[in-house]
Scaffold this motif. Structure first.
Motif, mmCIF file in Angstrom:
data_model
loop_
_atom_site.group_PDB
_atom_site.id
_atom_site.type_symbol
_atom_site.label_atom_id
_atom_site.label_comp_id
_atom_site.label_asym_id
_atom_site.label_seq_id
_atom_site.Cartn_x
_atom_site.Cartn_y
_atom_site.Cartn_z
ATOM 1 N N LEU A 96 0.924 -1.211 0.007
ATOM 2 C CA LEU A 96 -0.093 0.053 0.143
ATOM 3 C C LEU A 96 0.930 1.366 -0.033
ATOM 4 O O LEU A 96 0.344 2.415 0.014
ATOM 5 N N SER A 97 2.166 1.216 0.055
ATOM 6 C CA SER A 97 3.084 2.374 -0.178
ATOM 7 C C SER A 97 3.791 2.780 -1.291
ATOM 8 O O SER A 97 4.614 3.592 -1.387
ATOM 9 N N VAL A 98 2.835 2.136 -2.363
ATOM 10 C CA VAL A 98 3.647 2.457 -3.932
ATOM 11 C C VAL A 98 3.582 3.853 -4.238
ATOM 12 O O VAL A 98 4.709 4.408 -4.552
ATOM 13 N N GLY A 99 2.582 4.389 -3.969
ATOM 14 C CA GLY A 99 2.377 5.984 -4.120
ATOM 15 C C GLY A 99 3.362 6.598 -3.752
ATOM 16 O O GLY A 99 4.140 7.847 -4.098
ATOM 17 N N SER A 100 3.198 6.564 -2.339
ATOM 18 C CA SER A 100 4.447 7.371 -1.425
ATOM 19 C C SER A 100 5.515 7.078 -1.838
ATOM 20 O O SER A 100 6.564 7.946 -1.696
ATOM 21 N N VAL A 101 6.220 5.896 -2.063
ATOM 22 C CA VAL A 101 7.624 5.641 -2.411
ATOM 23 C C VAL A 101 7.867 6.313 -3.740
ATOM 24 O O VAL A 101 9.273 6.821 -3.792
ATOM 25 N N MET A 102 6.906 6.140 -4.644
ATOM 26 C CA MET A 102 7.193 7.067 -6.053
ATOM 27 C C MET A 102 7.390 8.504 -5.722
ATOM 28 O O MET A 102 8.303 8.892 -6.043
ATOM 29 N N ALA A 103 6.600 8.919 -4.882
ATOM 30 C CA ALA A 103 6.893 10.486 -4.546
ATOM 31 C C ALA A 103 8.147 10.726 -3.874
ATOM 32 O O ALA A 103 8.844 11.658 -4.231
#
Length: 342
Positions: A96-103
């Motif tokens: 569930l951390s994909v978007g945050s890791v991308m940012a």
């Protein structure tokens, strides 16, 4: 006397056979439909073709080049991390951390470029950031037995918090020519981002299908205990899967920020839901052990066409999350029914 018993048995069988025939026909019909549902990739491909034809009839602007370019740009952004999500779902977990890791990875790269650090070193730092986040996810989940939902949700907050704190919520603008070309570059009029996507997708799909080492992910997702008893290093494979997820998230974040000429700390919020829905529609099971790279990509194409069609038809974009949630529930129900033993 024996002949009489034989005749009696034959009579009873003759009396039961009509009902048995009906049950057999019912079972055969259900098995037939179940086999069709299991050919998920073919069914989804035909559905995509149907939607393309339908949108061509309903919206004359669908075939415009500008529309397809818009779809292609957004598709790359989500297709790269979708590959990693497929890896995880096949092994029976998710992130569930994909978007945050991308940012966060995109911010690290952009910040270093602004400070004059060479582009290749800046990109390497961004990749290491994503890979390290994935490693921490996998290591804590396997070492301490933390539920993937809790661990990755925590990482989502940590990575997003670092990006927001470092930028104070402001966009980091980058005007470096090499960095901008990374996101907008072309080779023979073909976007480099799509070339990167195709190379990564075919390579990792080949690994999952043909390489014995990565085939273990299916066994782990199918039955983790049996995989462990058979000698498969489940913990190591899980950590590797999460590292791959982190690296792919970083690649997507770096390319996206290069195209946008800056790092936006609030970007990519909620992308995880769309990736999971696309993968499940494409044949991945939330229980693990099933799925393929091409099936997931078809699922994402389906969602993009659906979203694009809603936009062209003037339907409010706020309904998109409703559609995503509804499709997730529907596909899970169909998946459960198609694998049910009758």
């Amino acid at each position: 006397m024996q002949d009489v018993k034989t005749d009696t048995i034959n009579i009873k069988q003759a009396q039961i056979s009509p009902n048995q025939n009906k049950n057999n026909k019912y079972t055969q019909k259900n098995n037939f439909f179940q086999k069709i549902l299991k050919v998920r990739e073919l069914s989804l491909f035909l559905l995509v073709i149907f939607i393309v034809i339908l949108l061509s009839i309903l919206t004359p602007n669908f075939w415009q080049i500008s529309n397809f370019k818009s779809i292609a740009r957004g598709f790359f952004l989500e297709a790269i991390p979708l590959i990693g999500m497929t890896f995880l779902l096949v092994s029976g977990v998710f992130d569930l951390s994909v978007g945050s890791v991308m940012a966060l990875s995109g911010y690290v790269t952009a910040a270093l470029v602004v400070k004059g650090v060479p582009l290749y070193i800046s990109c390497l730092a961004g990749l290491l950031t994503g890979g390290f986040a994935g490693y921490v996810n996998g290591k804590i989940i396997t070492l301490f037995g933390v539920n993937p939902l809790i661990m990755t949700f925590g990482m989502m907050s940590i990575a997003r918090g670092i990006a927001l704190a470092a930028t104070q919520g402001q966009t980091v603008r980058v005007f470096d020519g090499a960095f901008i070309n990374l996101g907008k570059g072309e080779i023979f009029s073909f976007p480099t981002s799509l070339i990167v996507l195709i190379i990564i997708m075919f390579f990792l799909d080949f690994c999952m299908r043909r390489v014995r080492y990565f085939r273990q992910l299916y066994f782990i997702g199918g039955n983790e205990i049996s995989a462990d008893l058979s000698g498969i290093n489940v913990k190591k494979m899980r950590v590797i899967a999460y590292v791959v997820m982190g690296l792919l998230a970083a690649i997507s974040g770096i390319y996206s920020n290069a195209r946008l000429m800056g790092a936006i700390p609030t970007a990519f919020i909620g992308i995880e839901l769309k990736l999971i829905v696309a993968a499940v529609i494409g044949g991945c099971s939330l229980n693990g052990g099933e799925g393929s790279m091409f099936g997931s990509m078809l699922g994402l194409i389906f969602l993009f066409l659906l979203s694009n069609g809603m936009t062209l038809l003037g339907i409010s974009m706020y309904w998109e999350n409703f559609v995503l949630g509804a499709f997730l529930i529907l596909v899970v129900i169909i998946n459960i029914w198609s694998t049910k033993k009758i």
